[in-house]
Design a protein around this motif. Structure first.
Motif, mmCIF file in Angstrom:
data_model
loop_
_atom_site.group_PDB
_atom_site.id
_atom_site.type_symbol
_atom_site.label_atom_id
_atom_site.label_comp_id
_atom_site.label_asym_id
_atom_site.label_seq_id
_atom_site.Cartn_x
_atom_site.Cartn_y
_atom_site.Cartn_z
ATOM 1 N N ASP A 36 -4.183 12.966 -4.905
ATOM 2 C CA ASP A 36 -5.122 12.571 -5.964
ATOM 3 C C ASP A 36 -6.080 13.719 -6.304
ATOM 4 N N SER A 38 -1.521 3.101 -2.566
ATOM 5 C CA SER A 38 -2.894 2.624 -2.770
ATOM 6 C C SER A 38 -3.725 2.882 -1.517
ATOM 7 N N GLN A 39 -4.776 3.664 -1.671
ATOM 8 C CA GLN A 39 -5.623 3.989 -0.521
ATOM 9 C C GLN A 39 -6.351 2.757 0.017
ATOM 10 N N TRP A 40 -6.864 1.905 -0.880
ATOM 11 C CA TRP A 40 -7.634 0.765 -0.397
ATOM 12 C C TRP A 40 -6.747 -0.240 0.323
ATOM 13 N N MET A 41 -5.494 -0.390 -0.130
ATOM 14 C CA MET A 41 -4.583 -1.305 0.565
ATOM 15 C C MET A 41 -4.170 -0.743 1.925
ATOM 16 N N GLY A 43 0.817 -1.206 0.000
ATOM 17 C CA GLY A 43 0.000 0.000 0.000
ATOM 18 C C GLY A 43 0.851 1.256 0.000
ATOM 19 N N CYS A 78 -7.218 -1.297 9.062
ATOM 20 C CA CYS A 78 -8.280 -2.063 9.739
ATOM 21 C C CYS A 78 -7.727 -3.362 10.330
ATOM 22 N N CYS A 102 -2.289 7.899 4.100
ATOM 23 C CA CYS A 102 -3.528 7.754 3.323
ATOM 24 C C CYS A 102 -4.149 9.124 3.034
ATOM 25 N N ARG A 146 -4.678 10.928 -0.664
ATOM 26 C CA ARG A 146 -5.980 11.456 -1.092
ATOM 27 C C ARG A 146 -5.865 12.910 -1.533
ATOM 28 N N THR A 159 -6.008 1.320 3.672
ATOM 29 C CA THR A 159 -7.195 1.228 4.526
ATOM 30 C C THR A 159 -7.362 -0.187 5.072
ATOM 31 N N SER A 160 -7.152 -1.188 4.195
ATOM 32 C CA SER A 160 -7.224 -2.585 4.649
ATOM 33 C C SER A 160 -6.150 -2.874 5.693
#
Length: 268
Positions: A264, A81-84, A76, A90, A257, A261, A86-87
Motif C-alpha cells: 500500500d 485487508s489489513q483490518w480483517m 482477509g 487478535c 499484513c 502495508r 488484524t482482527s
C-alpha cells in the motif's frame, strides 16, 4: 496492486490453514451438538448433568468462534485487508491463550481424573442406575461397549438402588441386602439366548461370589479409567498439533499484513 512473489505464497498458505481451521471448527460444533443430543456419550459419566451441559455449550461456542476466526482469516487474505487480518490475529491469539490456559489447568489436575472417574462409576452403579434415565442409558452403553458389569464386578448390584428401589438409599449391611437380586441385561455376554440372559441376571446371594459364565466378570471402573487415559493421550497429541499450526498461522498472518502495508505504501 496485488502482492506477488513469496508474499503471494504466504497469502495462499494463510488461506489454506484457515480452511483447515474452518473444518476443525465445523467438526467441534458437530461434536458438541452430537454430545448434547446423545445421552449415552461416555464422558457424561464423569460429570453432573448441569456441569456437563454447561461444558458442552462452552465447547459449542469455541467451535463457533473458530468458524468466525477462519472466516476472517480467509477473507482477509483473499481481499488483502489489513483490518480483517488484524482482527483475525487478535481473535486467534485469544483462542491460543485460552487453549494454553485450559491445557495447563488440565495438566495440573490430571492426577485427579482417575479418582473422579472411579467415584463417578461407583456412584452411578450404587445410587443412579434405574433412578436417573441419563445415567442409566450411559452405564448401559458402557457395559455393552467395554463388556463389563458393575463398578468392580456383578456383585456391586446387590447393594445398589437398582435392587433397593423402595428404600430411600441403598443399604450396605449384609443382613439388609436382598437374598436374590438382579443385574442389568447389559451385563450379559453376547452369545447367549434371551432366556439364558434373563436367568443369569437373577443372582442368588450365596452364589454371588462365584463367576457367572453368562455375565461379564470384569468391572467397568478400571476399563473406563484406561479408556479415558488412552483418549487423553490422543487429545494431547492433537492439541499440540493444533497449537503448533496456530502459532505458524499467527506468524504467517503477521508477515502477510506487513507485506500488504508495504504494498500500500509503495502504491502511494
Amino acid at each position: 496492486m496485488a502482492i506477488k512473489g513469496c508474499c503471494s505464497v504466504v497469502k495462499y498458505l494463510v488461506v489454506l490453514v484457515n480452511l483447515l481451521f474452518w473444518v476443525v471448527g465445523f467438526l467441534i460444533v458437530s461434536l458438541a451438538i452430537w454430545m448434547l443430543s446423545d445421552p449415552t456419550f461416555l464422558i457424561s459419566m464423569t460429570q453432573n448433568e448441569t456441569n456437563y451441559t454447561i461444558g458442552l455449550y462452552i465447547f459449542l461456542v469455541v467451535g463457533g468462534l473458530m468458524l468466525v476466526v477462519a472466516f476472517l482469516g480467509c477473507c482477509g487474505a483473499f481481499k488483502e485487508s489489513q483490518w480483517m487480518l488484524t482482527s483475525f490475529f487478535c481473535c486467534l491469539l485469544m483462542v491460543l491463550v485460552a487453549e494454553l490456559a485450559a491445557g495447563a489447568w488440565a495438566f495440573q489436575n490430571s492426577d485427579k481424573l482417575d479418582n473422579v472417574v472411579r467415584s463417578a462409576v461407583k456412584e452411578a452403579v450404587q445410587t443412579q442406575y434405574g433412578v436417573i434415565p441419563m445415567r442409566t442409558a450411559t452405564l448401559d452403553a458402557i457395559q455393552k461397549h467395554y463388556k463389563c458389569c458393575g463398578a468392580e464386578g456383578p456383585n456391586d448390584w446387590q447393594s445398589s438402588a437398582f435392587n433397593n428401589a423402595e428404600r430411600p438409599t441403598p443399604s450396605i449391611e449384609i443382613s439388609n441386602q436382598p437374598t436374590i437380586y438382579k443385574v442389568p441385561e447389559t451385563c450379559c455376554v453376547s452369545n447367549i439366548t434371551p432366556e439364558q440372559c434373563e436367568k443369569a441376571t437373577q443372582m442368588e446371594f450365596l452364589a454371588s461370589t462365584k463367576k457367572q459364565p453368562h455375565l461379564f466378570a470384569d468391572g467397568c471402573m478400571e476399563k473406563l479409567v484406561q479408556a479415558v487415559q488412552d483418549n487423553i493421550k490422543l487429545i494431547c497429541y492433537v492439541g499440540a498439533a493444533i497449537v503448533g499450526i496456530e502459532l505458524l498461522t499467527l506468524i504467517l498472518s503477521l508477515l502477510l499484513c506487513c507485506a500488504i502495508r508495504r504494498n500500500d505504501n509503495y502504491k502511494h
